[in-house]
Structures are given as C-alpha cells and as structure tokens.
Design an enzyme around this catalytic site. Sequence first.
Site, PDB file in Angstrom:
ATOM      1  N   ASP A  95       0.791  -1.234   0.000  1.00 48.36           N
ATOM      2  CA  ASP A  95       0.000   0.000   0.000  1.00 48.36           C
ATOM      3  C   ASP A  95       0.822   1.282   0.000  1.00 48.36           C
ATOM      4  O   ASP A  95       0.333   2.338   0.372  1.00 48.36           O
ATOM      5  CB  ASP A  95      -0.887   0.003   1.255  1.00 48.36           C
ATOM      6  CG  ASP A  95      -0.071  -0.162   2.542  1.00 48.36           C
ATOM      7  OD1 ASP A  95       1.165  -0.021   2.489  1.00 48.36           O
ATOM      8  OD2 ASP A  95      -0.683  -0.428   3.599  1.00 48.36           O
ATOM      9  N   ARG A 215       1.925   8.223   9.419  1.00 53.94           N
ATOM     10  CA  ARG A 215       1.702   9.656   9.170  1.00 53.94           C
ATOM     11  C   ARG A 215       0.525  10.198   9.987  1.00 53.94           C
ATOM     12  O   ARG A 215       0.555  11.330  10.446  1.00 53.94           O
ATOM     13  CB  ARG A 215       1.433   9.885   7.676  1.00 53.94           C
ATOM     14  CG  ARG A 215       2.706  10.076   6.861  1.00 53.94           C
ATOM     15  CD  ARG A 215       2.384  10.300   5.376  1.00 53.94           C
ATOM     16  NE  ARG A 215       3.487  10.920   4.655  1.00 53.94           N
ATOM     17  CZ  ARG A 215       4.602  10.301   4.269  1.00 53.94           C
ATOM     18  NH1 ARG A 215       4.793   9.029   4.567  1.00 53.94           N
ATOM     19  NH2 ARG A 215       5.544  10.945   3.606  1.00 53.94           N
TER      20      ARG A 215
HETATM   21  C1  UD1 Z   1       6.427   4.575   4.170  1.00 52.07           C
HETATM   22  C2  UD1 Z   1       5.066   4.216   3.583  1.00 52.07           C
HETATM   23  C3  UD1 Z   1       4.247   3.463   4.621  1.00 52.07           C
HETATM   24  C4  UD1 Z   1       5.011   2.294   5.196  1.00 52.07           C
HETATM   25  C5  UD1 Z   1       6.364   2.767   5.721  1.00 52.07           C
HETATM   26  C6  UD1 Z   1       7.190   1.607   6.185  1.00 52.07           C
HETATM   27  C7  UD1 Z   1       4.019   5.751   1.992  1.00 52.07           C
HETATM   28  C8  UD1 Z   1       3.219   6.972   1.802  1.00 52.07           C
HETATM   29  N1  UD1 Z   1       4.353   5.435   3.251  1.00 52.07           N
HETATM   30  O1  UD1 Z   1       6.202   5.486   5.236  1.00 52.07           O
HETATM   31  O2  UD1 Z   1       3.059   2.990   4.007  1.00 52.07           O
HETATM   32  O3  UD1 Z   1       4.265   1.754   6.245  1.00 52.07           O
HETATM   33  O4  UD1 Z   1       7.069   3.413   4.652  1.00 52.07           O
HETATM   34  O5  UD1 Z   1       8.267   2.041   6.972  1.00 52.07           O
HETATM   35  O6  UD1 Z   1       4.355   5.095   1.030  1.00 52.07           O
HETATM   36  N2  UD1 Z   1      13.777   7.990   5.975  1.00 52.07           N
HETATM   37  C9  UD1 Z   1      15.161   7.896   6.043  1.00 52.07           C
HETATM   38  N3  UD1 Z   1      15.754   6.710   5.684  1.00 52.07           N
HETATM   39  C10 UD1 Z   1      15.050   5.633   5.261  1.00 52.07           C
HETATM   40  C11 UD1 Z   1      13.651   5.731   5.200  1.00 52.07           C
HETATM   41  C12 UD1 Z   1      13.026   6.914   5.552  1.00 52.07           C
HETATM   42  O7  UD1 Z   1      15.831   8.834   6.418  1.00 52.07           O
HETATM   43  O8  UD1 Z   1      15.659   4.588   4.941  1.00 52.07           O
HETATM   44  C13 UD1 Z   1      13.123   9.266   6.360  1.00 52.07           C
HETATM   45  C14 UD1 Z   1      13.278  10.345   5.278  1.00 52.07           C
HETATM   46  O9  UD1 Z   1      13.401  11.592   5.896  1.00 52.07           O
HETATM   47  C15 UD1 Z   1      11.935  10.241   4.535  1.00 52.07           C
HETATM   48  C16 UD1 Z   1      11.012   9.968   5.685  1.00 52.07           C
HETATM   49  O10 UD1 Z   1      11.716   9.057   6.535  1.00 52.07           O
HETATM   50  O11 UD1 Z   1      11.615  11.414   3.824  1.00 52.07           O
HETATM   51  C17 UD1 Z   1       9.647   9.397   5.333  1.00 52.07           C
HETATM   52  O12 UD1 Z   1       9.736   8.308   4.437  1.00 52.07           O
HETATM   53  P1  UD1 Z   1       8.406   7.894   3.612  1.00 52.07           P
HETATM   54  O13 UD1 Z   1       8.723   6.683   2.782  1.00 52.07           O
HETATM   55  O14 UD1 Z   1       7.846   9.062   2.916  1.00 52.07           O
HETATM   56  O15 UD1 Z   1       7.370   7.560   4.738  1.00 52.07           O
HETATM   57  P2  UD1 Z   1       7.340   6.403   5.810  1.00 52.07           P
HETATM   58  O16 UD1 Z   1       6.762   6.982   7.050  1.00 52.07           O
HETATM   59  O17 UD1 Z   1       8.637   5.719   5.876  1.00 52.07           O
END
Ligand code: UD1
Length: 382
Positions: A95, A215
């Site tokens: 998802d 989120r």
């Molecule tokens: C994402 C998915 C969520 C999933 C989760 C698993 C979407 C909208 N969200 O959410 O469905 O449950 O992944 O973990 O697709 N970041 C890092 N390093 C990483 C990963 C993330 O620094 O390896 C930080 C970055 O600042 C990034 C932020 O986390 O911008 C958010 O990452 P994002 O993939 O947008 O959202 P998640 O909350 O990880």
Amino acid sequence: MNILVAFGTRPEAIKLFPVILALRNSRDFNVTVCSTAQHREMLDQVLRIANIEPDVDLDIMRPNQTLPQMTGRILSAFDRVLEDAAPDRVMVQGDTTTAMVATLSSYYRKIPVDHVEAGLRSGNIYSPFPEEVNRKIISTVASLHFAPTPAAAESLRRESVPKDRIFITGNTVIDALLKTRGKIDDAVAARGLADNGLPPLDDNRRIVLVTAHRRENFDGGMERIASALLKLAEREDILIVFPVHPNPNVVGPMRNRLGNHPRIRLLPPQDYVPFVYLLSRCHFVLTDSGGVQEEAPALGKPVLVMRDTTERPEGVTAGTALLVGTDPRRIAEEGLRLMADRVHYQRMSRAHNPFGDGRASQRIINVLADTAGYRRQKESAL
Ligand code: UD1
Ligand code: UDP
C-alpha cells in the site's frame, strides 16, 4: 514471462524477497527488480540480508519527503523503466506510494499489474493515510489479486473484483519471518544487540518492543505515545526497546522525550534478523506498524496496536492484538495489564498464524506460472 517486480520501502522488500527468490528459481520467468528507493538505509538493510541487488535503483528518497513530491518523482522515473524493460507484467506489494504509483504508471502503458497483499481495508480513507486509498487505487487497476486472508478476499469481492482474479495465498511476511527465524543463531543475535548498547536480554526485566511511524500519528500522536512509554517505564522490571524510524517527525519527538531514560533504549532501525530475534524475546509489542501486527501473533506475542483502525482485523478477532489508539492513559493501562495479569497475558499470547503458513510465495508463483503457461499455449495455437 518477463516480470518486473517494483518496491521501494523496508516492508515491501521484506514481503517480496521470498517471492523474488522463488521467481528466480523458476524457468517460467525472467525477473527484473526495480527499486524506487523510496526508503534508502532501511531498504538497503533488507536487500543486503536477502542478497538481492536491484537491476534498477531510482534513488528517489529525500529527507522529510512529501506525498506529492514523491508521487511526481516516481511517476516520471518509473515510466522510463517500463519503456526500457518492456515487461509482460508488473508485480507490486501492499500500500505504499511506490506500489500505487508503479500501478498507475503500468496502467498508462496498459501493462497488467499483479498485487501481493490485496484486499486489506480499514474502511476509513484517512486511516491509515494514505495507504487505504493507495490500496483502493491498486485494486481498481490490478489484474491478479493475491489476498492474504479470506477476509481480504471477501473485501475484494464486495468491491466487484471478479472472483477468478482473486487468490487466497497467505501473507508472504510469514514466509520471510519463518525463513529468518529458522536461521537465527541466538548467541550471534544477542551479541549484535549488545553492540547496540542493549543490556543482556536474560536479566530479570521484561522487554517491551516498540515501533511507530504512521503519518496519521504525526499530529500529536508521537508525543502521546512517548508519554505512554514514560508511564510504562515507571516499572522497574521493564526494558523498553524502541528501534526508531528515521523520519524526522518520529526521531525528533522520541529523542526529546525519551532520550535519557534508564529503562528506555532508543535504537536505530534494526536489520531484519536482530529485529526478529527481539520479537521472539520480547514480552509484548506496542506498534502502529502493519507488518509487525502480522508477525507478532506468529511468534505468540501480544500486540497493542497504537491506532484507531486496522485493516488487519484477524489478530484482533483471534484475541492476540488489541486496538489501543494513541491515548497515553489507555496504552499505559493495557501495557501494565499485560505486565501484571498472568491469565490475560496467556490469553493474548497464544501463538497462531492468522496471516499465513509460510507458503504464500509458492502459491503466488503457481498462479503466475499457470498464467504464463496459458499464454504460451494460446500463442502456439495461433
Ligand atoms: C512509508 C510508507 C508506509 C510504510 C512505511 C514503512 C508511503 C506513503 N508510506 O512510510 O506505508 O508503512 O514506509 O516504513 O508510502 N527515511 C530515512 N531513511 C530511510 C527511510 C526513511 O531517512 O531509509 C526518512 C526520510 O526523511 C523520509 C522519511 O523518513 O523522507 C519518510 O519516508 P516515507 O517513505 O515518505 O514515509 P514512511 O513513514 O517511511
Ligand atoms: N522491522 C525491521 N527492523 C526494525 C523495525 C521493523 O526489520 O527496526 C521489520 C518488521 O519485522 C516488519 C517490517 O519491518 O517486517 C515492518 O515495517 P514498517 O513497520 O516500517 O512498515 P509497515 O509494515 O507498517 O508498512
């Protein structure tokens, strides 16, 4: 059949690595692996352990990325991947924004999409956000729907997905979990955690394993979760172990509130092997994660789900998971009950696998191979 498997985040990689390995072992498929790298370090951790090197890496992660930025970047980059690879089919999982955008992009090129972990619904488009809507978009487009449970299959039928396109396979996360659990050397895993600053896990304290990243929990939810953990940590026989998601919206509040507590250990995201070891050693789990909700019952660990809704009701129905929201008093109350009430604890820690039996990947491959075989027969008849 030329199949392109697309993923971008930690849970997608965990849930797809058993499928990719099975696809690669079959003569029926040429597999191209495309990572959007929506996650970076957390994804690379899984790929290293699974020994998978993507054929294409779009490297799209940015710090604190927004949904529109991510959606736009993946859409244009993924279209070029489809143009170059020209696959017969695309496979996505779950998802995430990666899964939803890869689906949309494939639709624009009229390439069929197969959806692993199809049919999960909470009934609320803002919880989980944006995952509920991502799933609905994928279901609208998908060709084959691999539902993990009968309830997920039923949700798809209610939305008029043709019955012969829905296959109940179990969740591939249980394949990943059982493969990994079977290979863990407890002594090595314990040493690795000690290197991370954890005290020996066999002292008298009970481990409460925590993860949080949703989120919909950013708007005050993380602070409320932190307050609940502080309340729980008043007990001297507790050790709260919390691998913290690197999202600044999570790291910030958690470091501020919990950074210096003697009974709370904030860790970096753990590799899958030590995380599964922690899961197997903890007393109970506090989480807003989807995957952890599926894994914990398989290891007989009670789960308090820090969300108001779940699209994975099977654990709640079976009595091993409880929805506790993000009210600090309620989280602490239910946590303390699991510490104090033995009968209640035993009721919630009955090991069972409502989400799968470890053979989901093989079922998916069998369905795909039938599809490939059908196509070959049709072509040779022409
Ligand atoms: C994402 C998915 C969520 C999933 C989760 C698993 C979407 C909208 N969200 O959410 O469905 O449950 O992944 O973990 O697709 N970041 C890092 N390093 C990483 C990963 C993330 O620094 O390896 C930080 C970055 O600042 C990034 C932020 O986390 O911008 C958010 O990452 P994002 O993939 O947008 O959202 P998640 O909350 O990880
Ligand atoms: N996980 C991990 N290391 C950690 C925390 C979680 O390997 O430090 C694994 C966990 O076992 C599960 C998956 O990551 O398989 C869940 O990912 P996450 O909670 O990020 O996403 P969700 O499942 O909510 O989409």
